[in-house]
Design an enzyme around this catalytic site. Structure first.
Site, PDB file in Angstrom:
ATOM      1  N   GLU A 141       0.792  -1.411  -0.029  1.00 47.34           N
ATOM      2  CA  GLU A 141       0.011   0.144   0.084  1.00 47.34           C
ATOM      3  C   GLU A 141       0.639   1.122  -0.102  1.00 47.34           C
ATOM      4  O   GLU A 141       2.047   1.128   0.708  1.00 47.34           O
ATOM      5  CB  GLU A 141      -0.825  -0.138   1.513  1.00 47.34           C
ATOM      6  CG  GLU A 141      -1.861   1.163   1.329  1.00 47.34           C
ATOM      7  CD  GLU A 141      -2.836   1.147   2.494  1.00 47.34           C
ATOM      8  OE1 GLU A 141      -3.695   1.985   2.519  1.00 47.34           O
ATOM      9  OE2 GLU A 141      -2.772  -0.087   3.363  1.00 47.34           O
ATOM     10  N   ASN A 180     -12.472  -1.103  -0.791  1.00 48.32           N
ATOM     11  CA  ASN A 180     -11.649  -1.655   0.401  1.00 48.32           C
ATOM     12  C   ASN A 180     -12.310  -1.131   1.665  1.00 48.32           C
ATOM     13  O   ASN A 180     -12.408   0.098   1.816  1.00 48.32           O
ATOM     14  CB  ASN A 180     -10.434  -1.215   0.422  1.00 48.32           C
ATOM     15  CG  ASN A 180      -9.555  -1.548   1.626  1.00 48.32           C
ATOM     16  OD1 ASN A 180      -9.222  -2.610   1.792  1.00 48.32           O
ATOM     17  ND2 ASN A 180      -9.305  -0.407   2.435  1.00 48.32           N
ATOM     18  N   GLU A 181     -12.654  -2.340   2.695  1.00 49.21           N
ATOM     19  CA  GLU A 181     -13.123  -1.654   3.952  1.00 49.21           C
ATOM     20  C   GLU A 181     -14.220  -0.621   3.880  1.00 49.21           C
ATOM     21  O   GLU A 181     -14.073   0.304   4.610  1.00 49.21           O
ATOM     22  CB  GLU A 181     -11.974  -1.290   4.727  1.00 49.21           C
ATOM     23  CG  GLU A 181     -10.925  -2.376   5.267  1.00 49.21           C
ATOM     24  CD  GLU A 181     -10.229  -2.155   6.194  1.00 49.21           C
ATOM     25  OE1 GLU A 181     -10.009  -0.786   6.606  1.00 49.21           O
ATOM     26  OE2 GLU A 181      -9.369  -2.919   6.525  1.00 49.21           O
ATOM     27  N   TYR A 241      -6.612  -8.750  11.844  1.00 47.68           N
ATOM     28  CA  TYR A 241      -5.369  -8.586  12.316  1.00 47.68           C
ATOM     29  C   TYR A 241      -5.162  -9.161  13.755  1.00 47.68           C
ATOM     30  O   TYR A 241      -6.028  -9.072  14.574  1.00 47.68           O
ATOM     31  CB  TYR A 241      -4.929  -7.163  12.256  1.00 47.68           C
ATOM     32  CG  TYR A 241      -4.684  -6.321  10.955  1.00 47.68           C
ATOM     33  CD1 TYR A 241      -3.454  -6.529  10.614  1.00 47.68           C
ATOM     34  CD2 TYR A 241      -5.653  -5.809  10.236  1.00 47.68           C
ATOM     35  CE1 TYR A 241      -3.389  -6.029   9.045  1.00 47.68           C
ATOM     36  CE2 TYR A 241      -5.415  -5.044   9.175  1.00 47.68           C
ATOM     37  CZ  TYR A 241      -4.317  -5.187   8.546  1.00 47.68           C
ATOM     38  OH  TYR A 241      -4.019  -4.688   7.244  1.00 47.68           O
ATOM     39  N   GLU A 260      -6.084  -8.936   4.142  1.00 48.64           N
ATOM     40  CA  GLU A 260      -5.358  -8.284   4.994  1.00 48.64           C
ATOM     41  C   GLU A 260      -5.483  -8.968   6.494  1.00 48.64           C
ATOM     42  O   GLU A 260      -6.360  -9.340   6.732  1.00 48.64           O
ATOM     43  CB  GLU A 260      -6.062  -6.795   5.221  1.00 48.64           C
ATOM     44  CG  GLU A 260      -5.610  -5.637   4.330  1.00 48.64           C
ATOM     45  CD  GLU A 260      -6.088  -4.476   4.698  1.00 48.64           C
ATOM     46  OE1 GLU A 260      -5.990  -4.075   5.723  1.00 48.64           O
ATOM     47  OE2 GLU A 260      -6.568  -3.820   3.652  1.00 48.64           O
ATOM     48  N   GLN A 306       2.108  -6.141   5.636  1.00 46.72           N
ATOM     49  CA  GLN A 306       2.320  -5.773   4.203  1.00 46.72           C
ATOM     50  C   GLN A 306       3.805  -6.189   3.662  1.00 46.72           C
ATOM     51  O   GLN A 306       4.599  -6.666   4.724  1.00 46.72           O
ATOM     52  CB  GLN A 306       2.076  -4.324   4.007  1.00 46.72           C
ATOM     53  CG  GLN A 306       0.602  -3.806   4.417  1.00 46.72           C
ATOM     54  CD  GLN A 306       0.462  -2.508   3.804  1.00 46.72           C
ATOM     55  OE1 GLN A 306       1.296  -1.924   2.803  1.00 46.72           O
ATOM     56  NE2 GLN A 306      -0.574  -1.987   4.250  1.00 46.72           N
TER      57      GLN A 306
END
Length: 495
Positions: free
Chosen positions: A27, A171-172, A238, A295, A344
């Site tokens: 990103e 995204n999100e 996460y 993610e 990432q």
């Protein structure tokens, strides 16, 4: 009898481990692109058309199958036309308030994918973009000639269209991508995806923006309203030992309690996949729609003295165990989990590589990816593991996990994790159906301290070593695992 028992059916396949489970994510965030991947053609740092040569060569070793870009949250404020031709700067409002030069745009990303020999996964802008903008981006990248966008691409130096396999529609969008309700986003998804058209022989795999962690209602609404118009549905999770807003915990200065909590939270991805998968099964019993975990990884507090918006964190043997544990879980759900992209690739969150000026180091997580690449597109072997408990403060987790796969030529690869930070593990594994192995070898990643990590002054402190603490007699495998270890055993087919 050993405290840990397992049976691997070497002649029974449960499915194929999609190589895209070993995908990556880069990103426009902190030093993830600039300084990490891209240094520009005028840099004194050796580069190939602006891409760091040392980073490129290291990433090639991982056999990266797919790379997601440009975000992340950045995707829903990214206007692609500013990153081709004459570049226009913009404010990166999500990550550190920096000025985005747009020096690294569509052409540079596609060049990177070609150099890595991986598939591009581009995430489009739904949050602040338009249907026309997304449609024209697809046209720019994939239409052959004779249209305004394809002609502009040619003017900018790319004669032939690119092949684009994966495209994310936002995204999100439940959060940084617009704070939308699922019903609203589902309608927007239906509209936007209509214009993600297939040109020049492309067959784009369309990925809808999915749930955050345990938002099962989001998955239900999206599947109910749009399952027939998507190929994949994303999920973000996460591993955070602390509280997201009040303090996630240090990447290197953590307690034994935090080690256990981190392992416990890493294992939670299994429950999430099962529950989201059950909802998806209701609308997609044939499991056509892939669960795309685009993610995942550890998220700790930023390193002291760095811009908190850059999400730069160190990477220890703890991160390595988190990565290996995730892969074992992804393997077990290989029918539904069709892609995963760690957050990432360079200098951000659970990175493969850290850079500082001209210097570069490989993290323990990098080494897990390199060890586990043998599982890519291999047949998952039926495995039953009876693990003793890893006990801490009255709570328990399975101490070891095992995953095994067989490659097309017959080689069997077995990966084993011992997540216990104090105790070794001795495992006895029955290899049913195995007649004879022509040869075998082992590799281990471990450390003496639970916060062991690589630094620019000591870049090889944590690295794989040859492993010999095992015996193979006929079809019985006995393995001695030290605490905090990841092991790869390879049994080569008898030709």
């Amino acid at each position: 009898m050993s405290e840990h028992q397992a049976v691997i059916q070497t002649d029974i396949a449960k499915g194929t481990i999609n190589k895209n489970i070993y995908g990556h994510f880069a990103e426009h965030l902190g030093r993830g692109i600039y300084e990490g991947i891209w240094v520009g053609t005028d840099s004194d740092i050796p580069n190939i058309n602006g891409i760091r040569k040392d980073v490129l060569e290291a990433l090639k070793q991982l056999h990266i199958p797919v790379l997601r870009w440009p975000g992340g949250c950045f995707a829903d404020e990214y206007h692609w036309a500013n990153g081709v031709g004459d570049r226009k700067t913009m404010l990166n409002t999500h990550w550190g308030g920096t000025i985005e030069s747009n020096e690294f745009g569509t052409h540079e990303f596609m060049m990177l994918c070609e150099l890595l020999e991986c598939e591009p996964y581009i995430c489009g802008n739904v949050g602040s973009g338009t249907v026309q903008e997304m449609s024209e981006w697809i046209e720019y990248m994939t239409f052959e000639e004779g249209t305004p966008m394809s002609d502009w691409r040619k003017q900018n130096g790319r004669e032939e269209p690119w092949k684009l396999k994966y495209f994310g529609v936002g995204n999100e969008n439940w959060g940084c991508g617009g704070n939308m309700h699922p019903e609203y986003y589902a309608d927007l998804y239906r509209r936007f995806q209509t214009y993600v058209r297939n040109y020049s022989g492309n067959d784009i795999y369309k990925i809808a923006g999915g749930a955050n962690v345990d938002d099962f209602n989001w998955t239900d609404v999206l599947m109910k309203k749009a399952a027939g118009l998507m190929d994949g549905l994303s999920l973000h999770y996460y591993t955070i030992p602390g509280d997201f807003w009040k303090g996630k915990g240090s990447a290197t200065e953590f307690t034994e309690d935090e080690w256990f909590i981190t392992m416990k939270k890493a294992k939670y991805i299994d429950e999430l996949i099962q529950k989201h998968g059950t909802i998806m099964d209701r609308y997609d019993p044939e499991q056509r729609v892939g669960l795309i975990i685009d993610e995942w990884g550890t998220w700790f507090d930023p390193e002291p003295g760095t811009n908190p918006g850059f999400l730069y964190q160190q990477n220890t043997i703890r991160d390595a165990l988190v990565a290996a544990s995730h892969f074992h879980i992804f393997h077990q759900h290989c029918r539904r989990v069709q892609m995963a992209n760690i957050a990432q690739t360079v200098n951000v969150l659970q990175a493969m590589i850290l850079t500082e000026g001209e210097r570069m180091l490989l993290t323990p997580t990098y080494h897990v990816f390199n060890m586990f690449k043998v599982h890519q597109d291999a047949s998952l072997l039926a495995t039953e593991t009876m693990s003793a408990d890893y006990e801490w403060n009255g709570e328990t987790l399975p101490q070891i996990s095992i995953s095994a796969s067989k490659q097309a030529e017959g080689d069997i690869n077995i990966t084993i994790c011992n997540i216990d930070h104090q105790n070794k593990a001795e495992a006895e594994i029955e290899l049913r159906g195995l007649h004879k192995a022509a040869d075998h070898s082992g590799v281990i990643l471990t450390a003496e301290k639970m916060n062991a990590h690589n630094t620019f002054d000591d870049p090889h402190h944590v690295k794989p070593e040859s492993f010999r603490q095992y015996t193979l007699s006929k079809n019985k495998l006995k393995v001695k695992l030290p605490p905090m270890s990841v092991v790869l055993l390879t049994l080569r087919a008898d030709s």
